[in-house]
Enzyme design. Structure first.
Site, PDB file in Angstrom:
ATOM      1  CG  ASP A  23      -1.776  -1.353   1.492  1.00  0.00           C
ATOM      2  OD1 ASP A  23      -1.894  -1.947   0.348  1.00  0.00           O
ATOM      3  OD2 ASP A  23      -2.391  -1.433   2.320  1.00  0.00           O
ATOM      4  CE  LYS A  89      -3.693  -4.532   1.290  1.00  0.00           C
ATOM      5  NZ  LYS A  89      -4.277  -3.737   2.415  1.00  0.00           N
ATOM      6  CB  CYS A 122      -1.963  -2.505   5.775  1.00  0.00           C
ATOM      7  SG  CYS A 122      -3.676  -1.650   5.391  1.00  0.00           S
TER       8      CYS A 122
END
Length: 198
Positions: A23, A89, A122
């Site tokens: 990310d 995601k 994350c």
């Protein structure tokens, strides 16, 4: 000359390790402390993976909202990750990206080195889920970050306590290379000598 000692099972190898860049996206980067340095280290890891043959993948959290991966990594993703450069995601953990993780397990890659944003969300949730799934998890501590220093530091402590192995970008690069006579050594040596962003 006597034979060298066996290689330690604590060390990453190119045929049993994968790199997961989590990310590093356009709308997250400005809020993360030291994002330029973290992005630079993620780029060095991707280039090192491409040079040594370490499998690599990247994820994007809700890209419709948070934007694509930062452009500084685009070319490195293509070289390291091949056709499937990023996996979108919605879960914070990358356990949602089962096709990537299943492929790594099927090919004997049981170690995963993590990098990216954010350490306490994350990255941490991915690390703990990968441990639960039987992976050996490594963390490039200079290639992860959060908006808040206390969140970042607490997540590092929690992951280490849970069994994640901390390392650094440069240590990982030379671990993958193993030997100064390796074909990738010139590239790895060059990456180690790169000046960080000012």
């Amino acid at each position: 000359m006597p034979a060298p000692l066996p290689r330690s099972p604590e060390l990453m190898n190119v045929d049993d390790t994968a790199l997961l860049v989590i990310d590093v996206q356009e709308r997250l980067a400005p809020a993360v402390g030291e994002s330029a340095r973290i992005t630079w280290n993620c780029g060095r890891l991707l280039r090192g993976a491409a040079a040594t043959g370490v499998a690599a993948a990247a994820t994007e959290q809700y890209p419709e909202k948070l934007g694509p991966t930062v452009p500084e990594l685009a070319g490195h993703l293509a070289a390291a990750c091949g056709d499937q450069q990023t996996s979108p995601k919605r879960m914070f953990s990358c356990r949602e990206c089962g096709d990537v993780l299943d492929a790594w397990q099927a090919s004997g890659r049981h170690r995963v080195l993590l990098a990216g944003f954010e350490t306490h969300v994350c990255v941490q949730q991915t690390a703990l889920d990968l441990l639960a799934a039987g992976f050996r998890v490594y963390l490039a501590v200079d290639a992860v970050g959060s908006r808040s220093p206390v969140d970042h530091q607490t997540a590092l402590q929690r992951m280490t306590a849970a069994g994640v192995t901390p390392t650094t970008t440069e240590a990982a690069l030379f671990e993958w290379c193993v030997d100064s006579s390796a074909a990738a050594f010139k590239t790895i040596s060059g990456l180690a000598k790169e000046p960080p962003p000012s």
